[in-house]
Motif scaffolding. Structure first.
Motif: not given
Length: 134
Positions: A14-15, A25-26
């Motif tokens: 979706x990006x 991000x994680x």
């Protein structure tokens, strides 16, 4: 590209993709990824760690140092690996005795090796998937 997504049998994310775009991000759950993760992987799978030798973001010298620091005996010390029927150097590699764990560089490859050194990247992947050594 839609054709690549279809051929690779993956789900469209979706990006929007961009090289080194940091869209994901994680939070890391492992303080030392090589020490905490790779030994378990090497026991179960053939692991190849590779870097482009022109990568300004992740220098190949760092990966070379931590793979050497894993403590595995060398089965084939630092040596050239070739492509184009053995006529050209594709990079350099060290193969370890533990399940053929290998560190390889890709000559002329930058951070996105398949984009900047596609022929060498194809040979790299073919060797990994085909069980051929470096």
């Amino acid at each position: 590209r839609p054709a690549v997504i279809l051929a690779a049998h993956v789900v469209k994310q979706p990006i929007p993709w961009s090289t080194c775009g940091n869209q994901i991000r994680y939070t890391s759950t492992r303080k030392n990824l090589p020490r905490d993760t790779y030994p378990a992987l090497v026991k179960r799978l053939r692991v190849l760690v590779y870097n482009g030798d022109w990568d300004a973001c992740v220098p190949h010298t760092d990966a070379e140092a931590w793979t050497a620091g894993m403590g595995y005996a060398e089965a084939a010390p630092w040596h050239p690996w070739r492509y184009k029927n053995g006529t050209q150097v594709a990079g350099y590699a060290t193969r370890y005795a533990a399940n053929n764990f290998t560190f390889a560089t890709v000559k002329g490859g930058r951070h996105e090796v398949p984009e900047t050194a596609p022929e060498q990247a194809l040979e790299l992947l073919s060797r990994l998937v085909g069980g051929r050594q470096f």
